[in-house]
Design an enzyme around this catalytic site. Structure first.
Site, PDB file in Angstrom:
ATOM      1  N   CYS A   3       1.393  81.732 -64.569  1.00  0.00           N
ATOM      2  CA  CYS A   3       0.599  82.224 -63.489  1.00  0.00           C
ATOM      3  C   CYS A   3      -0.800  82.251 -64.052  1.00  0.00           C
ATOM      4  O   CYS A   3      -1.314  81.455 -64.220  1.00  0.00           O
ATOM      5  CB  CYS A   3       1.365  83.285 -62.745  1.00  0.00           C
ATOM      6  SG  CYS A   3       0.961  83.041 -61.048  1.00  0.00           S
ATOM      7  N   HIS A  32       7.398  81.975 -62.818  1.00  0.00           N
ATOM      8  CA  HIS A  32       7.715  83.192 -63.562  1.00  0.00           C
ATOM      9  C   HIS A  32       9.142  83.223 -64.156  1.00  0.00           C
ATOM     10  O   HIS A  32      10.096  83.686 -63.609  1.00  0.00           O
ATOM     11  CB  HIS A  32       7.612  84.418 -62.436  1.00  0.00           C
ATOM     12  CG  HIS A  32       6.324  84.596 -62.316  1.00  0.00           C
ATOM     13  ND1 HIS A  32       5.394  85.487 -62.819  1.00  0.00           N
ATOM     14  CD2 HIS A  32       5.326  84.156 -61.092  1.00  0.00           C
ATOM     15  CE1 HIS A  32       4.145  85.462 -62.340  1.00  0.00           C
ATOM     16  NE2 HIS A  32       3.981  84.593 -61.135  1.00  0.00           N
ATOM     17  N   GLU A  38      10.194  85.295 -66.478  1.00  0.00           N
ATOM     18  CA  GLU A  38      10.425  86.740 -66.786  1.00  0.00           C
ATOM     19  C   GLU A  38      10.991  87.482 -65.279  1.00  0.00           C
ATOM     20  O   GLU A  38      11.594  88.666 -65.442  1.00  0.00           O
ATOM     21  CB  GLU A  38       9.100  87.499 -67.010  1.00  0.00           C
ATOM     22  CG  GLU A  38       8.068  87.866 -66.111  1.00  0.00           C
ATOM     23  CD  GLU A  38       7.242  87.078 -65.541  1.00  0.00           C
ATOM     24  OE1 GLU A  38       6.397  87.208 -64.726  1.00  0.00           O
ATOM     25  OE2 GLU A  38       7.346  85.526 -65.953  1.00  0.00           O
TER      26      GLU A  38
END
Length: 235
Positions: free
Chosen positions: A86, A203, A205
């Site tokens: 990002c 994302h 994660e």
């Protein structure tokens, strides 16, 4: 292996990443403040999401001048691994570690959603746990996630097979309807020519535990760890 996570004023996903690398993967992890210059102890550096320096001037435009960025450039030249997520992707393009730029979303709105992606290549350490053309789902959260590059750069990305992820629909079709932010060629993630630097707007994660709604991001970390001699056994 040891992870390093860069932290700039305004970063807000650094702890999210650390929760994955340290808590779930159980790997040594160090938060690296932007003024540091020695990152040689880390195998992989992650540049996390957020709003570095408040996104003033342009996303990532100020972060590129941080003292740690010279060391990050050297880290890449040595063939070590870097992931920009990002705002981290924006910083990598602003610093020249990856080509192109991230600009305002097509509809000028911040987008927070979970979207399907197609894995365009699985021969990278980041993607070897995915199947070629596999459809995965990852969260996005950005206002400036529209990937832009001139025609020559886009052609080079295609010719050099540097496009790693594309936005798609649920069955893998690449079209305008499946493009959430207007990115050229539906680009969601790219790598450098050497394949050791990855930038992506989604994302991973935020998709490593079922409680978060999906685990498609975990394979990215699993491939990276295996490539560096680690393992996710018992993680």
């Amino acid at each position: 292996m040891k992870f390093g996570i860069l932290v700039f004023p305004g970063s807000n996903c650094d702890r999210d990443v650390a929760t994955v690398t340290s808590g779930i993967l159980r790997q040594p992890t160090r938060l690296i403040w932007h003024t540091e210059t020695d990152i040689s102890d880390c195998d992989t550096i992650i540049v996390p999401g957020g709003f570095s320096y408040g996104d003033y001037l342009r996303c990532g435009a100020i972060a590129r001048f941080a003292p740690v960025m010279r060391s990050l450039q050297e880290h890449a030249v040595k063939g070590k691994y870097i992931i920009g997520i990002c705002n981290g992707f924006q910083i990598l393009t602003e610093s020249g570690l990856l080509p192109g730029a991230l600009v305002r979303n097509r509809d000028l709105h911040f987008i927070c959603d979970r979207v399907p992606l197609r894995v365009e290549r699985n021969d990278l350490v980041f993607t070897e746990k995915y199947q070629q053309q596999q459809i995965i789902a990852l969260p996005i959260a950005h206002g400036e996630g529209c990937y832009f590059a001139n025609a020559d750069t886009l052609k080079e990305l295609e010719d050099q097979n540097q496009i790693v992820f594309r936005y798609c629909d649920a069955i893998g079709n690449i079209n305008d309807e499946s493009n959430p932010n207007g990115s050229l060629a539906n680009i969601a993630g790219i790598c450098n020519k050497q394949g050791n630097v990855l930038g992506m707007m989604p994302h991973p994660e935020r998709a490593v535990e079922g409680i978060l709604g999906g685990t498609d991001g975990k394979a990215l970390f699993a491939g990276l760890m295996e490539g560096l001699g680690g393992s996710l056994v018992n993680a």
